[in-house]
Design a protein around this motif. Structure first.
Motif, PDB file in Angstrom:
ATOM      1  N   ASP A 113       0.851  -1.182   0.000  1.00  0.00           N
ATOM      2  CA  ASP A 113       0.000   0.000   0.000  1.00  0.00           C
ATOM      3  C   ASP A 113       0.889   1.235   0.000  1.00  0.00           C
ATOM      4  OD1 ASP A 113      -2.524  -1.329   0.145  1.00  0.00           O
ATOM      5  OD2 ASP A 113      -2.167  -1.717   2.268  1.00  0.00           O
ATOM      6  N   LEU A 114       0.433   2.283  -0.703  1.00  0.00           N
ATOM      7  CA  LEU A 114       1.184   3.528  -0.791  1.00  0.00           C
ATOM      8  C   LEU A 114       0.413   4.646  -0.083  1.00  0.00           C
ATOM      9  CD1 LEU A 114       2.261   3.226  -4.554  1.00  0.00           C
ATOM     10  CD2 LEU A 114       3.574   2.580  -2.524  1.00  0.00           C
ATOM     11  N   THR A 115       0.897   5.847  -0.209  1.00  0.00           N
ATOM     12  CA  THR A 115       0.312   7.001   0.476  1.00  0.00           C
ATOM     13  C   THR A 115      -1.168   7.165   0.155  1.00  0.00           C
ATOM     14  OG1 THR A 115       2.441   8.137   0.454  1.00  0.00           O
ATOM     15  CG2 THR A 115       0.479   9.513   0.715  1.00  0.00           C
ATOM     16  N   MET A 134       2.565  -1.325 -11.843  1.00  0.00           N
ATOM     17  CA  MET A 134       1.468  -0.373 -11.894  1.00  0.00           C
ATOM     18  C   MET A 134       1.359   0.325 -10.550  1.00  0.00           C
ATOM     19  SD  MET A 134      -2.605  -0.805 -12.901  1.00  0.00           S
ATOM     20  CE  MET A 134      -2.232  -1.417 -14.558  1.00  0.00           C
ATOM     21  N   VAL A 135       1.400   1.652 -10.609  1.00  0.00           N
ATOM     22  CA  VAL A 135       1.193   2.502  -9.433  1.00  0.00           C
ATOM     23  C   VAL A 135      -0.195   3.088  -9.568  1.00  0.00           C
ATOM     24  CG1 VAL A 135       1.967   4.564  -8.208  1.00  0.00           C
ATOM     25  CG2 VAL A 135       3.647   3.078  -9.327  1.00  0.00           C
ATOM     26  N   GLN A 215       2.916  13.146 -10.443  1.00  0.00           N
ATOM     27  CA  GLN A 215       1.989  12.758  -9.372  1.00  0.00           C
ATOM     28  C   GLN A 215       0.920  11.821  -9.919  1.00  0.00           C
ATOM     29  OE1 GLN A 215       3.767  14.148  -6.250  1.00  0.00           O
ATOM     30  NE2 GLN A 215       1.627  13.619  -5.904  1.00  0.00           N
ATOM     31  N   ILE A 216       0.779  10.687  -9.289  1.00  0.00           N
ATOM     32  CA  ILE A 216      -0.340   9.781  -9.548  1.00  0.00           C
ATOM     33  C   ILE A 216      -1.215   9.849  -8.310  1.00  0.00           C
ATOM     34  CG2 ILE A 216      -1.040   7.412 -10.034  1.00  0.00           C
ATOM     35  CD1 ILE A 216       0.499   8.761 -12.312  1.00  0.00           C
ATOM     36  N   GLY A 217      -2.234  10.683  -8.376  1.00  0.00           N
ATOM     37  CA  GLY A 217      -3.017  10.965  -7.175  1.00  0.00           C
ATOM     38  C   GLY A 217      -2.104  11.541  -6.117  1.00  0.00           C
ATOM     39  N   SER A 218      -2.025  10.873  -4.973  1.00  0.00           N
ATOM     40  CA  SER A 218      -1.202  11.338  -3.857  1.00  0.00           C
ATOM     41  C   SER A 218       0.210  10.760  -3.884  1.00  0.00           C
ATOM     42  CB  SER A 218      -1.881  10.940  -2.541  1.00  0.00           C
ATOM     43  OG  SER A 218      -2.125   9.547  -2.505  1.00  0.00           O
ATOM     44  N   VAL A 219       0.521   9.929  -4.876  1.00  0.00           N
ATOM     45  CA  VAL A 219       1.810   9.232  -4.922  1.00  0.00           C
ATOM     46  C   VAL A 219       2.769   9.951  -5.870  1.00  0.00           C
ATOM     47  CG1 VAL A 219       2.953   7.083  -5.541  1.00  0.00           C
ATOM     48  CG2 VAL A 219       0.768   7.016  -4.344  1.00  0.00           C
ATOM     49  N   ASN A 220       3.990  10.153  -5.408  1.00  0.00           N
ATOM     50  CA  ASN A 220       4.993  10.843  -6.199  1.00  0.00           C
ATOM     51  C   ASN A 220       5.914   9.844  -6.898  1.00  0.00           C
ATOM     52  OD1 ASN A 220       6.506  13.339  -6.970  1.00  0.00           O
ATOM     53  ND2 ASN A 220       8.132  12.366  -5.789  1.00  0.00           N
ATOM     54  N   ILE A 221       6.160  10.082  -8.186  1.00  0.00           N
ATOM     55  CA  ILE A 221       7.118   9.312  -8.966  1.00  0.00           C
ATOM     56  C   ILE A 221       8.210  10.274  -9.426  1.00  0.00           C
ATOM     57  CG2 ILE A 221       7.497   7.925 -11.036  1.00  0.00           C
ATOM     58  CD1 ILE A 221       4.599   7.062 -10.916  1.00  0.00           C
ATOM     59  N   GLU A 222       9.464   9.959  -9.093  1.00  0.00           N
ATOM     60  CA  GLU A 222      10.572  10.833  -9.468  1.00  0.00           C
ATOM     61  C   GLU A 222      11.605  10.052 -10.268  1.00  0.00           C
ATOM     62  OE1 GLU A 222      13.792  14.020  -7.570  1.00  0.00           O
ATOM     63  OE2 GLU A 222      12.301  13.040  -6.277  1.00  0.00           O
ATOM     64  N   ALA A 223      12.044  10.630 -11.393  1.00  0.00           N
ATOM     65  CA  ALA A 223      13.003   9.986 -12.281  1.00  0.00           C
ATOM     66  C   ALA A 223      14.429  10.253 -11.822  1.00  0.00           C
ATOM     67  CB  ALA A 223      12.815  10.484 -13.709  1.00  0.00           C
ATOM     68  N   LEU A 224      15.271   9.223 -11.913  1.00  0.00           N
ATOM     69  CA  LEU A 224      16.685   9.323 -11.571  1.00  0.00           C
ATOM     70  C   LEU A 224      17.493   8.777 -12.743  1.00  0.00           C
ATOM     71  CD1 LEU A 224      19.036   9.740  -9.483  1.00  0.00           C
ATOM     72  CD2 LEU A 224      18.636   7.374  -8.776  1.00  0.00           C
ATOM     73  N   ILE A 238       9.529   5.640  -6.210  1.00  0.00           N
ATOM     74  CA  ILE A 238       8.085   5.664  -6.015  1.00  0.00           C
ATOM     75  C   ILE A 238       7.770   5.917  -4.551  1.00  0.00           C
ATOM     76  CG2 ILE A 238       5.919   4.396  -6.330  1.00  0.00           C
ATOM     77  CD1 ILE A 238       7.401   4.830  -8.955  1.00  0.00           C
ATOM     78  N   ASP A 239       7.047   6.988  -4.285  1.00  0.00           N
ATOM     79  CA  ASP A 239       6.546   7.250  -2.932  1.00  0.00           C
ATOM     80  C   ASP A 239       7.682   7.323  -1.905  1.00  0.00           C
ATOM     81  OD1 ASP A 239       4.189   7.890  -1.594  1.00  0.00           O
ATOM     82  OD2 ASP A 239       3.860   5.840  -0.887  1.00  0.00           O
ATOM     83  N   SER A 240       8.884   7.659  -2.363  1.00  0.00           N
ATOM     84  CA  SER A 240      10.082   7.758  -1.513  1.00  0.00           C
ATOM     85  C   SER A 240      10.411   6.451  -0.803  1.00  0.00           C
ATOM     86  CB  SER A 240       9.916   8.878  -0.462  1.00  0.00           C
ATOM     87  OG  SER A 240       9.696  10.119  -1.084  1.00  0.00           O
ATOM     88  N   ARG A 241       9.884   5.333  -1.339  1.00  0.00           N
ATOM     89  CA  ARG A 241      10.066   4.044  -0.667  1.00  0.00           C
ATOM     90  C   ARG A 241      10.572   2.937  -1.580  1.00  0.00           C
ATOM     91  NH1 ARG A 241       4.085   3.525   1.397  1.00  0.00           N
ATOM     92  NH2 ARG A 241       4.746   1.422   2.012  1.00  0.00           N
TER      93      ARG A 241
END
Length: 372
Positions: A113-115, A134-135, A215-224, A238-241
């Motif tokens: 489960d995510l944020t 899938m997020v 942003q996917i709803g409340s979930v953050n996706i950041e590229a590195l 994904i979601d800092s996790r």
């Protein structure tokens, strides 16, 4: 009459760590190159043409205390051999669709489960070692590294009552055909690809650049940005996790840098990503790769995931201190190229448009994205 087992039934036996005896009636080379792997599976490889006069001689080699599955390339030969075994009083099943069906089967597994009610799923293609994601959160979804079976992802999103709004590929794939662009076309989602991998593509896409945030709803996706497997390879946090590493870092190995013929050029990028960029991240991130190599990498629930800090301690590819030794290890221990990898790259560039059967033939065989 011998029973037909579906690839889904066999997949559950892999995931649930059950015992199974497989009689594989393909030729020796095909069997040694690629087979159905299970932690408690045992195997006997006898080409079917050696059994045309009867199966009596191999009966002592087949245990009676576990289930028996006969496997061939496309089904026909295994049906015949399974029926011959049944005629000798041995209960046997055959794999419906053969290894062709095993190559295509995908098992969705919930990772966490995510944020704010979000969820993260891993789609495990056991026969090919491919891992897609899938997020989803707040009615939206993003798909990462989708394989070509687009209905799996689109139907799953419908089942979860979410709309696919973003689709990402971590790099230009060479061992399997991406379904990302097609999913985006069908759903109206935005398709992202690293521009350094896309110089020859013939379709429109959005750039995945270092630091991109979605942003996917409340979930953050950041590229590195994490080059090395390809020059454009990009990871996602994904979601800092969770750290989606694409084909740069696996649970038991590291990515190969040679699928565009540029191993000597990209090996330094690979080392920089693994030994510098990733080491700046927190150890608590859970690594989710785009492939797995061996069945032992599966967790008890069938997922493929491990803490980054544990990989720094256990993964040999992350523990080669000398840069020249690293270079030699990477360039001298490359497995054979994936089947039809050049054609697959062209398909993923949009330059080739093979039909379904041609795509299936291109993808037959094991995953070979890792350094041995």
């Amino acid at each position: 009459m011998a029973k037909a087992w579906t690839a889904a039934q066999v997949a559950r036996k892999v995931i649930d760590n059950e015992q199974l005896f497989i009689l594989d009636v393909r030729n020796k080379e095909a069997f040694e190159d690629w087979k159905i792997e299970g932690k408690q599976f045992e195997y006997l490889n006898i080409p079917y043409f050696e059994l045309l006069d009867g199966v009596e001689e191999i009966l002592p080699q087949i245990p009676t205390d576990r289930e028996l599955l006969v496997v061939c390339a496309k089904e026909g030969s295994s049906v015949m051999i399974a029926q011959m075994l049944e005629a000798e009083g041995r209960e046997a099943a055959y794999l419906a669709g053969g290894m062709k069906s095993w190559s295509t089967y995908i098992e969705p597994i919930k990772i966490d489960d995510l944020t704010d009610g979000g969820e993260l799923y891993q789609f495990v293609r056991l026969g090919k070692g491919c891992l897609s994601y899938m997020v989803m959160a707040n009615g939206e979804a993003a798909v990462i590294d989708a394989v070509r079976f687009t209905d799996v992802f689109i139907d799953f999103a419908k089942e979860k009552n979410v709309t696919i709004t973003h689709v990402f590929d971590t790099h230009l794939h060479a061992d399997h055909i991406s379904g990302g662009r097609k999913i985006a076309e069908i759903t109206g989602a935005t398709y992202y690809l690293p521009p350094k991998d896309a110089e020859e593509v013939v379709f429109d896409f959005h750039d995945v650049l270092d630091g991109l945030k979605v942003q996917i709803g409340s979930v953050n996706i950041e590229a590195l940005y994490s080059p090395g497997h390809t020059i454009g390879s990009t990871s996602f946090v994904i979601d800092s996790r969770y750290l989606l590493t694409g084909d740069i870092l696996f649970i038991d190995s590291i990515g190969r840098p040679d699928l565009a013929g540029l191993a000597e050029d990209w090996v330094d990028d690979l080392r920089t990503t693994l030994y510098d960029r990733y080491r700046e991240l927190i150890d608590e991130l859970i690594v989710l790769p785009a492939h797995f190599m061996i069945v032992e990498e599966l967790n008890a629930d069938g997922s493929v995931a491990k803490r980054l800090g544990d990989l720094f301690a256990e993964n040999h590819g992350l523990n080669i201190e000398d840069a020249e030794e690293f270079r030699k290890t990477v360039t001298d221990h490359l497995p054979p190229q994936p089947n039809a990898y050049k054609q697959i790259r062209y398909v993923n560039m949009g330059k080739l448009k093979p039909n379904y059967d041609e795509q299936t033939e291109m993808e037959i065989g094991p995953n070979r994205c890792a350094v041995r």
